[in-house]
Design an enzyme around this catalytic site. Structure first.
Site, PDB file in Angstrom:
ATOM      1  N   LEU A  10      96.635  10.021   9.502  1.00 41.10           N
ATOM      2  CA  LEU A  10      95.609   9.012   9.760  1.00 41.10           C
ATOM      3  C   LEU A  10      96.002   8.205  10.990  1.00 41.10           C
ATOM      4  O   LEU A  10      97.128   7.726  11.085  1.00 41.10           O
ATOM      5  CB  LEU A  10      95.446   8.104   8.540  1.00 41.10           C
ATOM      6  CG  LEU A  10      95.041   8.825   7.255  1.00 41.10           C
ATOM      7  CD1 LEU A  10      95.002   7.848   6.091  1.00 41.10           C
ATOM      8  CD2 LEU A  10      93.703   9.525   7.422  1.00 41.10           C
ATOM      9  N   GLY A  50     102.984  12.252   2.331  1.00 44.86           N
ATOM     10  CA  GLY A  50     103.823  11.060   2.397  1.00 44.86           C
ATOM     11  C   GLY A  50     103.182  10.051   3.320  1.00 44.86           C
ATOM     12  O   GLY A  50     102.481  10.420   4.264  1.00 44.86           O
ATOM     13  N   GLY A  51     103.380   8.773   3.047  1.00 44.82           N
ATOM     14  CA  GLY A  51     102.813   7.746   3.909  1.00 44.82           C
ATOM     15  C   GLY A  51     101.321   7.941   4.068  1.00 44.82           C
ATOM     16  O   GLY A  51     100.562   7.934   3.109  1.00 44.82           O
ATOM     17  N   ASP A  52     100.905   8.154   5.305  1.00 45.30           N
ATOM     18  CA  ASP A  52      99.472   8.370   5.598  1.00 45.30           C
ATOM     19  C   ASP A  52      99.215   9.812   6.023  1.00 45.30           C
ATOM     20  O   ASP A  52      98.301  10.090   6.786  1.00 45.30           O
ATOM     21  CB  ASP A  52      99.005   7.397   6.684  1.00 45.30           C
ATOM     22  CG  ASP A  52      99.720   7.608   8.006  1.00 45.30           C
ATOM     23  OD1 ASP A  52     100.829   8.177   8.020  1.00 45.30           O
ATOM     24  OD2 ASP A  52      99.167   7.208   9.052  1.00 45.30           O
ATOM     25  N   GLU A  53     100.011  10.729   5.513  1.00 46.86           N
ATOM     26  CA  GLU A  53      99.884  12.142   5.853  1.00 46.86           C
ATOM     27  C   GLU A  53      99.402  12.942   4.651  1.00 46.86           C
ATOM     28  O   GLU A  53      99.854  12.720   3.527  1.00 46.86           O
ATOM     29  CB  GLU A  53     101.234  12.700   6.319  1.00 46.86           C
ATOM     30  CG  GLU A  53     101.767  12.013   7.556  1.00 46.86           C
ATOM     31  CD  GLU A  53     103.204  12.367   7.846  1.00 46.86           C
ATOM     32  OE1 GLU A  53     103.581  12.264   9.023  1.00 46.86           O
ATOM     33  OE2 GLU A  53     103.952  12.735   6.921  1.00 46.86           O
TER      34      GLU A  53
END
Length: 173
Positions: A10, A50-53
């Site tokens: 993102l 993970g995170g924004d992935e």
């Protein structure tokens, strides 16, 4: 069976997360996950990496054109604003695509899709890029350059050189 991997990151999500807080960021990620689920084909799988992935595993993508269509559909799914609390949030993403070859393993597919996603970001974000082998060489070169810069800093190999700007008319610096 042929498999394709789409790696979605993102764009500028960290800015939203840092300014609105992690609870709002988590709500936005849940909204993204739901839209991705609706955008993929039956038989494909989407997962938060993970995170924004996010990663989409395309079962039998056919060819590069079909994999790119899935990637474009994923990006289109993000175009409409998301509602978080009482706020409308506009979001975009960058997608890298890697298609399995005879000797592909999951780690290499993820690495290659990530390299393609990095190129998508470099070329302006909100786009899809399909992996090609030059991307692996570019990534290796970036890692080597970063290592060389760190070693040069440790050895004090840098020196500052100033080039004054002088007016030819007045000879003033």
């Amino acid at each position: 069976a042929r498999v394709g991997v789409l790696f979605l990151d993102l764009d500028r999500f960290k800015l939203f997360n840092d300014s609105r807080g992690h609870a709002a960021g988590d709500a936005l990620l849940r909204g993204v996950a739901e839209r991705l689920r609706l955008a993929i084909r039956p038989g494909d799988t989407v997962a938060r990496f993970g995170g924004d992935e996010f990663v989409v595993v395309c079962d039998e993508p056919g060819d590069e054109t079909e994999a790119r269509r899935v990637g474009e559909r994923v990006l289109r799914s993000l175009r409409e604003p998301f509602t978080v609390g009482s706020e409308e949030i506009f979001l975009s993403g960058s997608v890298g695509i890697a298609l399995a070859e005879a000797d592909s393993v999951p780690d290499s597919l993820l690495r290659d899709a990530d390299a393609a996603m990095y190129r998508a970001k470099l070329r302006g974000r909100t786009r899809c890029e399909v992996f090609d082998h030059t991307m692996r060489q570019e990534a290796a070169s970036r890692v080597a350059t970063q290592g060389a810069l760190h070693r040069a800093l440790d050895r004090n190999d840098f020196r500052v050189v100033h080039q004054p700007v002088v007016s030819l008319a007045t000879r003033e610096v």
